[in-house]
Design an enzyme around this catalytic site. Structure first.
Site, PDB file in Angstrom:
ATOM      1  N   ILE A 163       1.028  -4.681   8.290  1.00 42.88           N
ATOM      2  CA  ILE A 163       2.425  -4.394   8.608  1.00 42.88           C
ATOM      3  C   ILE A 163       2.691  -2.901   8.459  1.00 42.88           C
ATOM      4  O   ILE A 163       2.427  -2.316   7.401  1.00 42.88           O
ATOM      5  CB  ILE A 163       3.373  -5.189   7.688  1.00 42.88           C
ATOM      6  CG1 ILE A 163       3.082  -6.695   7.795  1.00 42.88           C
ATOM      7  CG2 ILE A 163       4.833  -4.902   8.037  1.00 42.88           C
ATOM      8  CD1 ILE A 163       3.864  -7.537   6.812  1.00 42.88           C
ATOM      9  N   MET A 178       0.850  -1.189   0.000  1.00 42.48           N
ATOM     10  CA  MET A 178       0.000   0.000   0.000  1.00 42.48           C
ATOM     11  C   MET A 178       0.886   1.240   0.000  1.00 42.48           C
ATOM     12  O   MET A 178       1.661   1.457   0.927  1.00 42.48           O
ATOM     13  CB  MET A 178      -0.892   0.014   1.243  1.00 42.48           C
ATOM     14  CG  MET A 178      -1.780  -1.200   1.390  1.00 42.48           C
ATOM     15  SD  MET A 178      -2.491  -1.309   3.055  1.00 42.48           S
ATOM     16  CE  MET A 178      -3.380   0.248   3.159  1.00 42.48           C
ATOM     17  N   GLY A 200      -0.347   4.027   4.671  1.00 38.36           N
ATOM     18  CA  GLY A 200      -0.020   2.880   3.838  1.00 38.36           C
ATOM     19  C   GLY A 200       1.085   2.004   4.396  1.00 38.36           C
ATOM     20  O   GLY A 200       1.729   2.326   5.381  1.00 38.36           O
ATOM     21  N   SER A 201       1.293   0.875   3.786  1.00 44.87           N
ATOM     22  CA  SER A 201       2.349  -0.058   4.164  1.00 44.87           C
ATOM     23  C   SER A 201       2.136  -1.369   3.421  1.00 44.87           C
ATOM     24  O   SER A 201       2.206  -1.395   2.208  1.00 44.87           O
ATOM     25  CB  SER A 201       2.390  -0.298   5.670  1.00 44.87           C
ATOM     26  OG  SER A 201       3.517  -1.062   5.985  1.00 44.87           O
ATOM     27  N   ARG A 202       1.807  -2.452   4.172  1.00 42.95           N
ATOM     28  CA  ARG A 202       1.631  -3.749   3.523  1.00 42.95           C
ATOM     29  C   ARG A 202       0.618  -4.577   4.281  1.00 42.95           C
ATOM     30  O   ARG A 202       0.520  -4.510   5.504  1.00 42.95           O
ATOM     31  CB  ARG A 202       2.966  -4.498   3.489  1.00 42.95           C
ATOM     32  CG  ARG A 202       2.996  -5.614   2.454  1.00 42.95           C
ATOM     33  CD  ARG A 202       4.358  -6.237   2.393  1.00 42.95           C
ATOM     34  NE  ARG A 202       4.433  -7.462   3.189  1.00 42.95           N
ATOM     35  CZ  ARG A 202       5.560  -8.093   3.473  1.00 42.95           C
ATOM     36  NH1 ARG A 202       6.716  -7.610   3.070  1.00 42.95           N
ATOM     37  NH2 ARG A 202       5.549  -9.204   4.181  1.00 42.95           N
TER      38      ARG A 202
END
Length: 215
Positions: A154, A98, A184-186
């Site tokens: 994450i 993300m 965002g991230s994952r």
């Protein structure tokens, strides 16, 4: 037909729960700077970036309504499929990256009961780095028609706060909002053995809309 509890009139956009610690100060600063800019030329230099920052925050924390796609497993996150990996126990991990420009609200990939929500402290390296698997994260388990489904939010280098929306024991419908990763991230989802993946690396996903398994 889309899921009745999560579908809504198209075009309607709301702001994500858990965004207020970032939104309130930036919007308030922008509003105050605009008022002062009417009286002081010097204040205009502050008003422009403050207003731009507030507009950016409103965009980052948007939470649009979605017409939920029917299917066994749907994407829990907006983003791009970063990797698809077979796991030792027979499951398949689908990792969705993300970016800060994606919608940050995550949704339930299946209907079921939340059996576990565990926050695990960790680092904050970029989510595209392999070491991000040791980052701060929230591990979810859902009891579903496919059995136990594991999903992991994450945190990344920018996203340093994960906000779960629902506690253990909650019954969720497919596509329900379940949490937020700021900026965002994952998100990783583990598909049970025997469930075939119907997305590929590099493919864009939309939470609640993109189906990630194949009949």
């Amino acid at each position: 037909m889309p899921h009745s509890q999560t579908s809504a009139p198209r075009g309607r956009v709301r702001l994500a729960r858990g965004a207020s610690p970032w939104l309130l100060p930036t919007v308030a600063t922008a509003a105050l700077s605009l008022v002062r800019a009417r009286r002081s030329g010097a204040a205009k230099a502050v008003a422009v970036p403050a207003t731009a920052l507030a507009a950016g925050m409103l965009w980052f924390f948007r939470d649009p309504e979605r017409e939920i796609t029917q299917g066994r497993v749907i994407s829990p996150a907006d983003g791009v499929v970063q990797s698809i990996m077979p796991w030792k126990d027979g499951r398949t991990r689908v990792a969705i990256f993300m970016s800060p420009l994606n919608v940050h609200v995550n949704r339930a990939p299946l209907s079921g009961t939340v059996t576990s929500v565990e926050h695990i402290p960790g680092g904050f390296v970029p989510a595209f780095n392999k070491e991000s698997e040791n980052n701060e994260r929230v591990v979810w388990h859902f009891d579903t028609e496919l059995g136990d489904i594991e999903m992991i939010q994450i945190a990344g280098a920018v996203a340093r706060r994960i906000v779960p929306y629902v506690p253990q024991g909650t019954k969720v419908e497919q596509g329900d909002r379940i949490g937020l990763i700021r900026f965002g991230s994952r998100v990783d989802i583990y598909l049970p053995e025997g469930v075939d993946v119907d997305v590929e690396v590099g493919q864009k996903t939309v939470a609640g809309v993109t189906r990630i398994d194949r009949d």
